[in-house]
Design a protein around this motif. Structure first.
Motif, short mmCIF file in Angstrom:
data_model
loop_
_atom_site.label_atom_id
_atom_site.label_comp_id
_atom_site.label_asym_id
_atom_site.label_seq_id
_atom_site.Cartn_x
_atom_site.Cartn_y
_atom_site.Cartn_z
N ALA A 243 -17.63 11.63 42.28
CA ALA A 243 -17.04 12.57 41.19
C ALA A 243 -17.54 10.66 40.28
O ALA A 243 -17.22 11.08 38.59
N GLY B 240 -17.27 10.28 30.83
CA GLY B 240 -18.35 10.52 32.28
C GLY B 240 -18.24 12.27 32.49
O GLY B 240 -17.48 12.38 32.98
N TYR C 223 -12.27 1.46 33.73
CA TYR C 223 -12.49 3.41 33.41
C TYR C 223 -12.99 3.34 35.08
O TYR C 223 -14.20 3.10 35.96
N SER D 179 -16.69 21.01 35.61
CA SER D 179 -16.26 21.18 34.66
C SER D 179 -16.39 22.29 33.60
O SER D 179 -17.53 22.14 33.72
N ARG E 267 -10.37 9.82 31.91
CA ARG E 267 -9.14 9.95 31.05
C ARG E 267 -8.54 9.21 30.41
O ARG E 267 -7.41 9.31 30.22
C1 LIG Z 1 -15.77 10.64 35.03
C2 LIG Z 1 -15.11 12.01 34.86
O1 LIG Z 1 -14.88 12.63 35.01
C3 LIG Z 1 -15.51 13.17 36.81
C4 LIG Z 1 -14.18 13.96 37.31
C5 LIG Z 1 -14.24 15.52 37.29
C6 LIG Z 1 -15.39 16.03 37.17
C7 LIG Z 1 -15.84 15.73 35.95
C8 LIG Z 1 -17.40 16.40 35.89
O2 LIG Z 1 -17.83 17.53 36.06
O3 LIG Z 1 -18.61 15.80 35.45
C9 LIG Z 1 -16.76 14.20 37.06
O4 LIG Z 1 -17.03 13.81 37.66
C10 LIG Z 1 -14.38 11.25 34.01
O5 LIG Z 1 -13.76 12.64 32.88
O6 LIG Z 1 -14.60 9.91 32.31
#
Ligand SMILES: C=C(O[C@H]1C=CC=C(C(=O)O)[C@@H]1O)C(=O)O
Ligand SMILES: [Mg+2]
Length: 476
Positions: free
Chosen positions: A385, A443, A409, A297, A429
Motif C-alpha cells: 500500500a 501517493g 511520510y 480508493s 495523509r
Molecule cells: C499512499 C497513500 O495511500 C495508500 C493507502 C490507501 C489507499 C491507497 C490507494 O488506493 O492508492 C494507497 O495505497 C497516501 O494516502 O498517500
C-alpha cells in the motif's frame, strides 16, 4: 482560558515517588550507569490536547501526540528524557529495539504498573526508505527518531494517567526530584490557550504535477512489460502561510474532522511531522496482533445516494480489487509467519473517511511465540500500500523515479510501552510543518489498469485531510 488543574492528586503520592527515586539512584550507583525511573498515577480526566498545548512554551520541539480511531489510547508527551536515534541504517528496526530494551531492562517503575500505554513509553517513527539520502527538508528527523518523554498524559479506555520519567545517573542526587516536581508543577498550573492568531495560506502550489503524471504513465508501461506488479508513487504540495503554524491548532482540527483516523504529531527542533492516517500498520496487545490492509480508493459522494453508489462501484472495481489484493496477500503472509491463527475476511469492506473511501480488510492474529512490535514492523514495512510489489524492486524504483523526499511520510509512526504493547500507523495523509511553510504528501498505488489522470485525481483527494486542517483550498 481554562485552568488545566486536577493534577494535584499526584502530589499525595510524593512519598512513594521519593522512595522509587531513591531506589533508582541506588541502582544507578550500583550498576555504574544511568537508570530510567518512571512513575504512573491516575489523574482527573483532562484533554490531552490541552496538556500538549500547555507544554508549548517549555517543551516545543519535544512534543508528540497520538490518538487511535477508537480513542482507546490517546497519548500526549512533553519533553524528552532520552532520544533514540540509531545510525545502523539497514538494521534500524532492531537497533532501535535494542536501545529501548537496554533502557527498560533496568528501569525502576513505581505507582500503577502493567497498564497499557503508560509508564516508560517510546514514541516516534522511521522514514520510508533508509537508503534515500536525506535532504535538507528532513534533516531534523534522520531515518529514525524516538523519544521517551519527561511527562506524558495517557487516556486509556477513558481513564487518565500521568507518567513522569527521569534518567538517574550514578552521580545524581535526590535533589533531582525537586527539579522534576518544580517542572511538573509549572506545567500543571499552566493555562490553556489555543491562540487566536490563526495562520492563513498565502500560497498553495502543487509540485510538478505534469512530470508526476508522466512518471505514472512510464510506470504503467513498466508494469505491463516487467515483473513489477505495483508501485506506489507520491507527490508533494507546498503551502506558505502568513504566520507560523501551531501544531496544536492543526491537531485539534484533525481530531475533529478525521474521527476515523490515527491523529499524530512528532516535533523535533522547529519542525513538526503531523497527520491523520486511516491505516494501521500493526497493533500488539498481549499476544494479539492486528494489521490493516487499506488500498483502493474512491471519492465520497455529496449525497447519501451518490456516496452509496461510489462505495458500490469501488467494491466491484477490478483495478481497485487487484490493487487491494496485493496488500492482503503480503500482510497475510507476514502475519502467518509468526501467528498460530490468522483471521482475514474473504472480501474487503469499505472504510469511509471524511474525504475518501477505501477498500478495507482488517487482519487479526494470535502470536505463537514472543514477537516484538519492531520485528513485525520489519516484516511489514513497506506493505504494497506504500511501496509496491515485489517489495525490494518497488522501493528501489521509488528511490529512482520519485522526485520528492518522502522522509517520514508513508513510514511507520507510533509507540510501544515497556510491557511489549504498542501500535504503529503508516504515516500517510501527513505534512511536514516548518514554521511558515508546509509540505504535504499524497501517493497512490499504480497497477496495470491505472491511468495518469485517474491517479492524479486520487492523490488530489488524499491531500484534502491535511489541506482542510491547514485551511487550504480543497477545490470543491
Ligand atoms: C499512499 C497513500 O495511500 C495508500 C493507502 C490507501 C489507499 C491507497 C490507494 O488506493 O492508492 C494507497 O495505497 C497516501 O494516502 O498517500
Ligand atoms: Mg489507489
Amino acid at each position: 482560558m481554562e485552568r488545566i488543574g486536577g493534577f494535584f492528586l499526584a502530589i499525595s503520592h510524593e512519598t512513594e515517588l521519593i522512595e522509587g527515586l531513591k531506589a533508582a539512584l541506588d541502582e544507578a550507583k550500583r550498576k555504574k550507569h544511568k537508570i530510567l525511573f518512571s512513575e504512573v498515577v491516575e489523574v482527573d480526566n483532562i484533554s490531552p490536547l490541552s496538556f500538549y498545548q500547555v507544554g508549548r512554551e517549555q517543551y516545543i520541539g519535544e512534543r508528540f501526540f497520538w490518538q487511535d480511531p477508537n480513542k482507546d489510547i490517546i497519548i500526549a508527551g512533553l519533553g524528552k528524557v532520552e532520544k533514540i536515534q540509531v545510525s545502523a541504517a539497514d538494521s534500524r528496526f532492531m537497533e532501535v529495539e535494542a536501545s529501548w530494551t537496554a533502557l527498560i531492562e533496568n528501569a525502576v517503575k513505581t505507582g500503577i504498573l502493567e497498564k497499557e500505554g503508560t509508564g516508560p513509553l517510546l514514541f516516534g517513527g522511521f522514514s520510508f526508505d533508509h537508503n534515500k539520502s536525506n535532504s535538507l527538508l528532513w534533516d531534523q528527523f534522520g531515518d529514525n527518531l524516538f523519544y521517551i518523554p519527561a511527562f506524558m498524559l495517557s487516556i486509556v479506555k477513558g481513564q487518565a494517567y500521568l507518567t513522569t520519567n527521569l534518567i538517574c545517573s550514578p552521580e545524581d542526587h535526590v535533589q533531582l526530584f525537586i527539579k522534576m516536581i518544580n517542572e511538573r508543577d509549572t506545567l500543571l498550573s499552566g493555562s490553556v490557550n489555543f491562540g487566536n492568531g490563526h495562520h492563513e495560506i498565502i500560497e498553495q502550489r502543487e509540485i510538478a504535477p505534469e512530470h508526476w503524471k508522466y512518471t505514472v504513465a512510464n510506470t504503467i508501461e513498466e508494469i505491463k512489460g516487467t515483473d513489477l506488479k505495483k508501485l506506489v508513487l507520491a507527490r508533494e504540495m507546498r503551502l506558505i502561510f502568513n504566520h507560523s503554524v501551531l501544531s496544536e491548532q492543526v491537531l485539534q482540527k484533525l481530531a475533529v474532522e478525521q474521527q476515523t483516523s490515527f491523529v499524530f504529531s512528532l516535533e523535533t527542533g522547529s519542525d513538526c511531522f503531523i497527520g491523520a492516517s486511516p491505516e494501521r500498520l500493526i497493533k500488539k496487545t498481549g499476544n494479539e496482533m492486528f494489521s490493516t490492509c487499506l488500498a483502493g480508493s474512491i471519492a465520497r459522494g455529496k449525497t447519501k445516494q451518490e456516496d452509496d453508489r461510489l462505495g458500490y462501484e469501488l467494491l466491484h472495481d477490478q483495478k481497485n480489487l487487484v490493487e487491494h489484493q496485493y496488500v492482503v496477500s503480503m500482510i497475510g503472509e507476514a502475519m502467518k509467519s509468526v501467528c498460530s491463527s490468522v483471521n482475514i475476511p474473504k472480501a474487503p469492506a469499505l472504510m469511509k473517511n471524511r474525504h475518501i473511501q477505501h477498500l478495507y480488510t482488517p487482519v487479526k492474529g494470535m502470536c505463537n511465540r514472543f514477537v516484538s512490535i519492531f520485528e513485525m514492523i520489519e516484516k511489514l514495512h513497506p506493505t504494497p500500500a506504500l511501496g509496491g510489489l515485489p517489495k525490494e524492486k518497488a522501493v528501489r524504483r521509488i528511490r529512482e523515479v520519485e522526485q520528492l523526499e518522502r522522509g517520514f511520510y508513508s513510514g511507520p509512526i507510533g509507540w510501544t510501552d515497556s510491557y511489549g504493547n504498542g501500535e504503529f500507523a503508516v504515516a500517510i495523509r501527513s505534512a511536514l510543518l516548518q514554521g511558515k511553510e508546509a509540505s504535504l504528501f499524497a501517493g497512490c498505488g499504480i497497477v496495470e489498469d491505472s491511468t495518469p489522470e485517474g491517479e492524479y485525481n486520487e492523490t488530489s483527494i488524499k491531500f484534502k485531510p491535511m489541506l482542510s486542517a491547514l485551511g487550504g483550498n480543497l477545490h470543491e
